[in-house]
Design an enzyme around this catalytic site. Structure first.
Site, PDB file in Angstrom:
ATOM      1  CE1 TYR A  67      10.587  -6.209  12.458  1.00 52.65           C
ATOM      2  CE2 TYR A  67      12.158  -7.587  13.040  1.00 52.65           C
ATOM      3  CZ  TYR A  67      11.614  -6.460  12.714  1.00 52.65           C
ATOM      4  OH  TYR A  67      12.223  -5.159  12.684  1.00 52.65           O
ATOM      5  NE  ARG A 111      12.902  -2.840  21.053  1.00 51.76           N
ATOM      6  CZ  ARG A 111      12.608  -2.288  20.218  1.00 51.76           C
ATOM      7  NH1 ARG A 111      13.109  -2.288  18.281  1.00 51.76           N
ATOM      8  NH2 ARG A 111      11.774  -1.174  19.965  1.00 51.76           N
ATOM      9  CG  ASN A 152      -1.837  -0.968   0.857  1.00 54.56           C
ATOM     10  OD1 ASN A 152      -2.642  -1.443  -0.145  1.00 54.56           O
ATOM     11  ND2 ASN A 152      -2.734  -1.112   2.110  1.00 54.56           N
TER      12      ASN A 152
HETATM   13  N1  UDP Z   1      17.100 -10.249  26.120  1.00 55.32           N
HETATM   14  C1  UDP Z   1      17.701 -10.884  27.632  1.00 55.32           C
HETATM   15  N2  UDP Z   1      17.305  -9.729  28.911  1.00 55.32           N
HETATM   16  C2  UDP Z   1      16.191  -9.087  28.199  1.00 55.32           C
HETATM   17  C3  UDP Z   1      15.812  -8.807  27.118  1.00 55.32           C
HETATM   18  C4  UDP Z   1      16.951  -9.864  25.945  1.00 55.32           C
HETATM   19  O1  UDP Z   1      19.060 -11.136  27.970  1.00 55.32           O
HETATM   20  O2  UDP Z   1      15.596  -8.760  29.534  1.00 55.32           O
HETATM   21  C5  UDP Z   1      18.828 -10.525  25.533  1.00 55.32           C
HETATM   22  C6  UDP Z   1      17.152 -11.342  23.748  1.00 55.32           C
HETATM   23  O3  UDP Z   1      17.368 -12.422  24.132  1.00 55.32           O
HETATM   24  C7  UDP Z   1      18.940 -10.803  22.970  1.00 55.32           C
HETATM   25  C8  UDP Z   1      20.041  -9.235  23.197  1.00 55.32           C
HETATM   26  O4  UDP Z   1      18.869  -9.733  24.749  1.00 55.32           O
HETATM   27  O5  UDP Z   1      19.856 -11.962  22.813  1.00 55.32           O
HETATM   28  C9  UDP Z   1      18.862  -8.580  22.734  1.00 55.32           C
HETATM   29  O6  UDP Z   1      17.518  -8.641  22.744  1.00 55.32           O
HETATM   30  P1  UDP Z   1      16.866  -7.697  21.872  1.00 55.32           P
HETATM   31  O7  UDP Z   1      14.792  -7.710  22.145  1.00 55.32           O
HETATM   32  O8  UDP Z   1      16.899  -6.021  22.940  1.00 55.32           O
HETATM   33  O9  UDP Z   1      16.438  -7.029  20.646  1.00 55.32           O
HETATM   34  P2  UDP Z   1      17.309  -8.490  19.238  1.00 55.32           P
HETATM   35  O10 UDP Z   1      18.399  -7.841  18.742  1.00 55.32           O
HETATM   36  O11 UDP Z   1      16.436  -9.930  20.268  1.00 55.32           O
HETATM   37  O12 UDP Z   1      15.378  -7.973  17.962  1.00 55.32           O
END
Ligand code: UDP
Length: 311
Positions: free
Chosen positions: A146, A187, A100
């Site tokens: 995603y 995150r 779109n």
């Molecule tokens: N992560 C973690 N503890 C949390 C949230 C995320 O150890 O409470 C880890 C997650 O497993 C990944 C990394 O931190 O290995 C980055 O995660 P995020 O969700 O920020 O972004 P991603 O790069 O995985 O999309």
């Protein structure tokens, strides 16, 4: 000055881009269905004459009366927690939504800018990741809604460019942090800061040896603006190549906050990439992109923000 439509404009990145483009004198039409936002990131723009908000789900339709020079597509749940909660919405926005946007850009003869992601490299076997790397992606895993939606978005954007229908840009965004991230988006950076502020356990998944390379939002927006106004139609990585382990990030945040939190280890989610680091040679050479913010300066700003919303 340009007329610019931004989808996902109420989100973390979209709202910062809107601020920068308005400050530069452009007019912004912000589109968002508020699925992952309460609108607070754009509330300060409410009375800004160069800003208009339209609540719309771009996977259903995207209409605009009047001229447009640029269409930027930042609409999508973007954290693993958010897209796991909204898998079908993520697939739809990354396919119907991008289609779109491209059709609107085509009708308006506008430039189309696609916010893609380092997730298109999946769990990379090559590090750092240059744009020429095809990736290592599971099409039926926890992150596939995603990753594959963004890969489709790149493919359809490339098709519109190749057919000569729309002038396009594709950015591959690596991990970014800063003010306006949602407390509950799941995150690493918001989780660790909020946990440390409350002296609650800091949850590191796995043994914390997986790596990421974190870019402060102001540097990322600088890269976005440079790419937007360039004539580069092939994908460009934008991020900060300074790589660290997740355990290092947890430790740094705990120390910066002088927190009493203990670091606890929880099970690793499926398909979590073991390493991620952008090769930004292309952005450096073609855009003069060079991230300026140190991790500590960026974290200070981010901590300040989370403190203010926590109180
Ligand atoms: N992560 C973690 N503890 C949390 C949230 C995320 O150890 O409470 C880890 C997650 O497993 C990944 C990394 O931190 O290995 C980055 O995660 P995020 O969700 O920020 O972004 P991603 O790069 O995985 O999309």
């Amino acid at each position: 000055m340009a007329e610019i439509l931004i989808t996902g404009a109420a989100g973390f990145l979209g709202s910062h881009i809107a601020d920068t483009l308005i400050a530069d004198g452009h007019s912004v039409i912000a589109v968002d269905n508020l699925i992952c936002s309460d609108g607070s990131n754009i509330k300060h723009l409410e009375n800004e004459p160069k800003f208009r908000f339209v609540k719309q789900d771009i996977s259903k339709k995207l209409e605009h009366r009047g001229a447009l020079d640029y269409v930027l597509n930042f609409a999508s749940p973007a954290s693993p927690v958010d897209y796991s909660k909204h898998p079908l919405e993520t697939l739809k926005v990354g396919s119907f939504g991008t289609y779109n946007c491209l059709e609107l850009a085509k009708a308006k003869k506008a430039v189309f800018f696609m916010a893609s992601t380092s997730e298109i490299y999946g769990d990379p076997e090559l590090s750092p990741q240059p744009e020429s790397y095809w990736g290592n992606v599971n099409s039926v895993g926890p992150r596939s809604c995603y990753d594959e939606a963004k890969r489709f978005s790149e493919a359809i954007t490339h098709t519109y460019q190749k057919q000569g229908w729309v002038d396009t840009r594709i950015i591959r965004i690596f991990n970014t942090f800063g003010p306006r991230m949602r407390v509950m988006d799941g995150r690493a950076v918001p989780n660790f800061i909020m946990q440390a502020l409350k002296n609650e356990p800091i949850t590191v998944y796995g043994d914390g040896s997986q790596t990421r390379s974190f870019c402060y939002v102001d540097d990322l927006v600088e890269g976005i603006v440079r790419l937007l106004f360039s004539s580069i139609t092939t994908p460009v990585n934008i991020g900060n190549p300074k790589e660290m382990t997740i355990l290092q990030m947890a430790t740094q945040i705990k120390e910066m906050l002088g927190s009493k939190s203990e670091i606890v280890f929880e099970p690793m989610p499926g398909d979590d990439p073991k390493q991620r680091k952008p090769d930004i040679t292309k952005a450096k050479e073609l855009l003069g992109f060079d991230p300026k913010w140190s991790l500590e300066e960026g974290l200070n700003k981010t901590i300040e923000y989370f403190r203010s919303i926590a109180s």
